[in-house]
Write an enzyme that holds these catalytic residues in place. Structure first.
Site, PDB file in Angstrom:
ATOM      1  N   LYS A 149     -17.219  22.082  52.374  1.00  0.00           N
ATOM      2  CA  LYS A 149     -17.617  20.519  52.362  1.00  0.00           C
ATOM      3  C   LYS A 149     -18.607  20.343  51.301  1.00  0.00           C
ATOM      4  O   LYS A 149     -18.676  21.076  50.146  1.00  0.00           O
ATOM      5  CB  LYS A 149     -17.842  19.909  53.560  1.00  0.00           C
ATOM      6  CG  LYS A 149     -16.533  20.076  54.530  1.00  0.00           C
ATOM      7  CD  LYS A 149     -16.603  19.790  55.985  1.00  0.00           C
ATOM      8  CE  LYS A 149     -17.350  20.720  56.820  1.00  0.00           C
ATOM      9  NZ  LYS A 149     -17.181  20.482  58.309  1.00  0.00           N
ATOM     10  N   ASP A 170     -16.786  22.555  65.305  1.00  0.00           N
ATOM     11  CA  ASP A 170     -16.333  21.445  65.777  1.00  0.00           C
ATOM     12  C   ASP A 170     -15.111  21.222  66.497  1.00  0.00           C
ATOM     13  O   ASP A 170     -14.917  20.626  67.411  1.00  0.00           O
ATOM     14  CB  ASP A 170     -16.234  20.295  64.854  1.00  0.00           C
ATOM     15  CG  ASP A 170     -15.861  20.674  63.375  1.00  0.00           C
ATOM     16  OD1 ASP A 170     -15.335  21.794  63.467  1.00  0.00           O
ATOM     17  OD2 ASP A 170     -15.851  19.855  62.669  1.00  0.00           O
TER      18      ASP A 170
HETATM   19  C1  BGC Z   1     -15.038  24.278  57.916  1.00  0.00           C
HETATM   20  C2  BGC Z   1     -14.510  24.405  59.430  1.00  0.00           C
HETATM   21  C3  BGC Z   1     -14.901  23.050  60.236  1.00  0.00           C
HETATM   22  C4  BGC Z   1     -13.830  22.139  59.209  1.00  0.00           C
HETATM   23  C5  BGC Z   1     -13.867  20.462  60.116  1.00  0.00           C
HETATM   24  C6  BGC Z   1     -14.379  23.265  57.449  1.00  0.00           C
HETATM   25  O1  BGC Z   1     -14.856  22.978  55.999  1.00  0.00           O
HETATM   26  O2  BGC Z   1     -15.004  25.516  57.312  1.00  0.00           O
HETATM   27  O3  BGC Z   1     -15.422  25.399  60.134  1.00  0.00           O
HETATM   28  O4  BGC Z   1     -14.280  23.095  61.396  1.00  0.00           O
HETATM   29  O5  BGC Z   1     -14.405  21.943  58.132  1.00  0.00           O
HETATM   30  O6  BGC Z   1     -15.205  19.941  60.032  1.00  0.00           O
END
Ligand code: BGC
Length: 431
Positions: free
Chosen positions: A125, A161
């Site tokens: 992200k 999460d």
């Molecule tokens: C992460 C995950 C997370 C998901 C939703 C992804 O970019 O790698 O660990 O659960 O985003 O937040």
């Protein structure tokens, strides 16, 4: 998924299938006061949560902004910021004297060694802090708290999460064995038979597996369905080459995908009389929430006019309908892809148990799922089609990342209590 679970194939797998050390869903006897931290979604939050009588009650919470420069700065600065927010919260709650257990929802792929030892594999992200990948996040948090020296915490449980989301749905529905997030990022977890998790010792029982399905396609397995626009989104992202599947699906990217597609149609003189505005050339200007506004059943066309005006685009009625069609196509593709993976997870649970039919519940959260006017319907219809032997219900999690983290901590404490009881029973037998 099989590669990720396998002992010798795991290191090459792009769907990582990470053990979470969560071995049980709530049984109703959990209790106590907990702190929770939630990092990785739209906001960073600190919470005080009480678990009692099969209820999880949020006593209070505080959101703290994480400035952009901290999101991509040194890791030490990030953890100092987190510890400072926690300290401020404890002050306002009069909790500084108490040493409470803490559930840390850290929504990034982590190799968990134990419930309280969690190595960050990579940032995803909008985050990219230096000096954290390959390190134990619990240690970094504890070091930041020690540097301050003005408060202490008890045991820590690390939670993805998806896991928090699944666990927070466990009281209303004990069938909840899958957690799914479709928000800024996307991912899912589910309860797997421990005997299939080859990297964890043990034969009996279950363990929650964090699939990290966002990494699907990082080995080029999805190249047949990636478009030139997907390649462009990846190329201009802060983490090119990784989390391919997530970049086709989640809220961080949907707006940019639509934007690039509108730009291409305009350049081919199929939209806006061939004119492209500066806004359409700027990543991030076409927000993911615009898809929701434009696809709204009654107000969609009016919203499209307002949004296109704000982007300095000259449109006619046909343009408005084409823009609506583009948004619908992109959100439908996202829902279809999630549905394909979800159907696979549900079928895996079904075949693990040797069942003809499976009835199960998915705890779900995330801005795309919650806020888009028909994403959930598109997804649910497609899953039905793809997994006809599974009867899947969807339960929106109420604050999975906050309450769920407390729940995981509470279950971990219950299991520890129970195993201490067993140990002392054993002592009794021996004496
Ligand atoms: C992460 C995950 C997370 C998901 C939703 C992804 O970019 O790698 O660990 O659960 O985003 O937040």
């Amino acid at each position: 998924m099989k590669k990720g679970l396998g002992k010798t194939t795991h290191h090459k797998a792009c769907v990582k299938m990470l053990p979470t050390f969560v071995r049980a869903t709530p049984d109703g006897t959990e209790k106590g006061d907990f702190l929770a931290l939630d990092l990785g979604g739209t906001n960073f939050r600190v919470l005080h949560v009480q678990v009692k009588e099969q209820k999880v009650v949020k006593m209070d919470s505080q959101s703290c902004a994480i400035p952009q420069e901290i999101m991509v700065g040194p890791g030490k600065q990030l953890f100092d910021h987190i510890a400072a927010c926690l300290s401020k919260f404890l002050d306002t709650q009069n909790l500084k004297g108490k040493t409470l257990p803490l559930g840390f929802t850290f929504s990034f792929p982590c190799e968990q060694k134990e419930i309280d030892k969690s190595i960050l594999i990579r940032w995803t992200k909008g985050f990219n802090c230096s000096g954290v990948e390959g390190k134990d996040v619990v240690k970094l948090l504890k070091m930041a708290i020690q540097r301050r020296g003005d408060f202490n915490i008890d045991s820590v449980a690390m939670v993805n999460d998806t896991v928090g989301t699944m666990m927070s749905c466990g009281y209303p529905d004990s069938n909840c064995e899958i957690g799914m997030i479709i928000g800024t990022g996307t991912n899912a977890c589910y309860m797997e038979d421990i005997k299939n998790v080859q990297r964890v010792v043990g034969e009996d029982g279950q363990m929650c597996i964090n699939t990290e399905w966002g990494g699907f396609g990082d080995d080029n397995a999805l190249n047949d369905i990636l478009t030139e626009i997907d390649f462009e989104v990846d190329r201009t992202s802060i983490n090119p080459g990784v989390h391919t599947f997530e970049k086709m699906i989640s809220g961080m990217y949907l707006g940019d995908i639509v934007c690039l597609m509108l730009k291409k149609l305009a350049e081919e003189k199929l939209l806006f009389k061939g004119q492209v505005s500066d806004a359409l050339r700027t990543p991030g200007k076409f927000e993911t929430k615009f898809l929701s506004d434009i696809e709204k059943p009654r107000s969609g066309l009016e919203n499209a006019k307002r949004i296109l005006n704000s982007l300095d685009l000259k449109w006619d009625l046909t343009d408005l309908h084409v823009v609506q069609l583009v948004c619908d196509t992109i959100s439908k593709r996202s829902a279809d892809l999630c549905a394909a993976c979800l159907a696979t997870l549900a079928n895996r649970i079904r075949t693990n148990r040797g069942l003809e039919k499976l009835k199960t519940t998915v705890g779900v959260d995330g801005t795309v799922y919650r806020k888009h006017p028909n994403f959930s319907t598109k997804l649910e219809e497609r899953v039905k089609e793809l997994a006809p032997q599974c009867e899947i219900s969807f339960l929106i999690s109420e604050d999975g990342s906050g309450k769920g983290a407390a729940m995981v901590t509470a279950v971990a404490q219950r299991l520890a209590r129970q195993s201490r009881l067993l140990d002392s029973d054993d002592d009794g037998d021996n004496s």
